[in-house]
Design an enzyme around this catalytic site. Structure first.
Site, short mmCIF file in Angstrom:
data_model
loop_
_atom_site.label_atom_id
_atom_site.label_comp_id
_atom_site.label_asym_id
_atom_site.label_seq_id
_atom_site.Cartn_x
_atom_site.Cartn_y
_atom_site.Cartn_z
CB SER A 177 4.43 -9.26 7.66
OG SER A 177 4.97 -8.10 7.07
CE LYS B 240 -1.06 -0.42 5.30
NZ LYS B 240 -2.15 -1.23 4.69
N1 PMP Z 1 3.00 -6.43 6.68
C1 PMP Z 1 3.12 -5.32 7.43
C2 PMP Z 1 4.34 -5.17 8.29
C3 PMP Z 1 2.12 -4.35 7.42
O1 PMP Z 1 2.23 -3.25 8.18
C4 PMP Z 1 0.97 -4.56 6.61
C5 PMP Z 1 -0.14 -3.56 6.64
N2 PMP Z 1 -1.02 -3.74 7.73
C6 PMP Z 1 0.88 -5.73 5.84
C7 PMP Z 1 1.92 -6.64 5.90
C8 PMP Z 1 -0.35 -6.06 5.00
O2 PMP Z 1 -0.57 -5.15 3.95
P1 PMP Z 1 -2.05 -4.85 3.44
O3 PMP Z 1 -2.70 -3.95 4.45
O4 PMP Z 1 -1.85 -4.15 2.14
O5 PMP Z 1 -2.80 -6.12 3.31
#
Ligand code: PMP
Length: 318
Positions: A275, A58
């Protein structure tokens, strides 16, 4: 005796780059043991996004959103940057807000990991906790309410609808993957929260080679532990999300993601967040179906912010 001359040199300061110039250009690491069973002609690679200064993927959208707002004069009036977050975006806003001297206010569901909330506060952000049952949609609603009540106080960054989010990936993550794989990438797999990563990187890669397949990673159920990902079937759809762009969606359970997090740590030395575990599960599923190809995914952050999730680390892999 000859006179001694002292020359006092006024040293000119060398210009060293600001913190945000170190965002991006993260390593692309190869998964070896956890993908050992796939064909010799298939590679699974992951962008190690915790190498960014603020510790996650991010950093890319947050620094781009702030730079774009500063360039447009949106924040020049002493307003506070306001947005909702599930954690990493808040940490990144707080980081680059500090770099630019911009005050930051964040709304975040109360069940976000205590580490995340502590980091945002340590970086000087004002953190407002919202109803945990309302999730990230509730945090976004709260930010809207605050903006309506005091529009003179806030500039609403709105990561779910702001094009500077996906553009950050279009201009950095996409080109990096294209260059780091020497144009060999055949599949791109990414978890979806705001969808900035998938949309921006995916658009760039499809423009280079329309045959590149894009896969979205989604939680298997609305109540899940895949922090950072959104269940798009039940949640409010982000404005920047383009459902036409992806070729496939992979649904991953929290249990499978947790198991993969343990394996990545103990078999690959990759200490990543939940994630990233989900992204690896999906990328390996894609790779298993191929005879040859280069599958690239994104590991959004490291495991430090998830240490308080006991069931995540209590499992022994070996
Ligand atoms: N994994 C994590 C740990 C995140 O903080 C985020 C952002 N919310 C994402 C995945 C997904 O990324 P994006 O917002 O670009 O879809």
């Amino acid at each position: 005796m000859s006179p001694v001359y002292y020359t006092v040199k006024v040293q000119e300061k060398i210009h060293y780059p600001r913190l945000d110039s170190f965002v991006g250009n993260t390593p692309l690491v190869s998964l070896r043991r956890v993908a050992a069973h796939i064909s010799d002609r298939v590679q699974v690679l992951a962008k190690a996004e915790w190498f960014n200064p603020g510790g996650s993927v991010k950093d890319r959208p947050a620094s781009n959103i702030i730079c774009t707002a500063v360039a447009h004069g949106d924040l020049g009036t002493g307003k506070r940057l306001l947005d909702s977050t599930s954690g990493n975006m808040g940490i990144a806003y707080a980081t680059y807000g500090a770099v630019h001297g911009i005050p930051v206010t964040l709304t975040i569901p109360a069940n976000a990991s205590p580490e995340r909330i502590a980091i945002m506060r340590a970086l000087g952000a004002e953190v407002i906790l919202t109803d945990l049952l309302e999730g990230t949609d509730g945090a976004a609603y709260q930010a809207h309410q605050m903006l309506e009540a005091a529009p003179e106080l806030y500039w609403y960054a709105n990561q779910y609808d702001n094009p500077a989010n996906w553009e950050a990936h279009y201009y950095s993550t996409g080109p990096e993957i294209w260059q780091q794989t020497s144009s060999r990438v055949t599949h791109f797999v990414a978890g979806v929260g705001t969808s900035g990563t998938l949309t921006g990187t995916g658009r760039f890669l499809k423009e280079q080679n329309p045959a590149i397949e894009l896969a979205a990673v989604q939680p298997e159920s609305p109540l899940h532990g895949l922090e950072g990902l959104k269940d798009l079937k039940t949640a409010v759809q982000p404005g920047i999300y383009d459902p036409e762009l992806q070729d496939k969606v992979w649904y991953v359970s929290t249990e499978d993601a947790y198991e993969m997090v343990g394996r990545l740590a103990q078999e690959e030395g990759l200490f990543v967040g939940v994630s990233a575990g989900a992204a690896a599960v999906a990328a390996i599923r894609v790779a298993e179906a191929l005879d040859e190809g280069t599958v690239v995914t994104v590991f959004p952050d490291a495991g430090y912010k998830y240490l308080s999730i006991e069931e995540l680390w209590n499992r022994k892999v070996k």
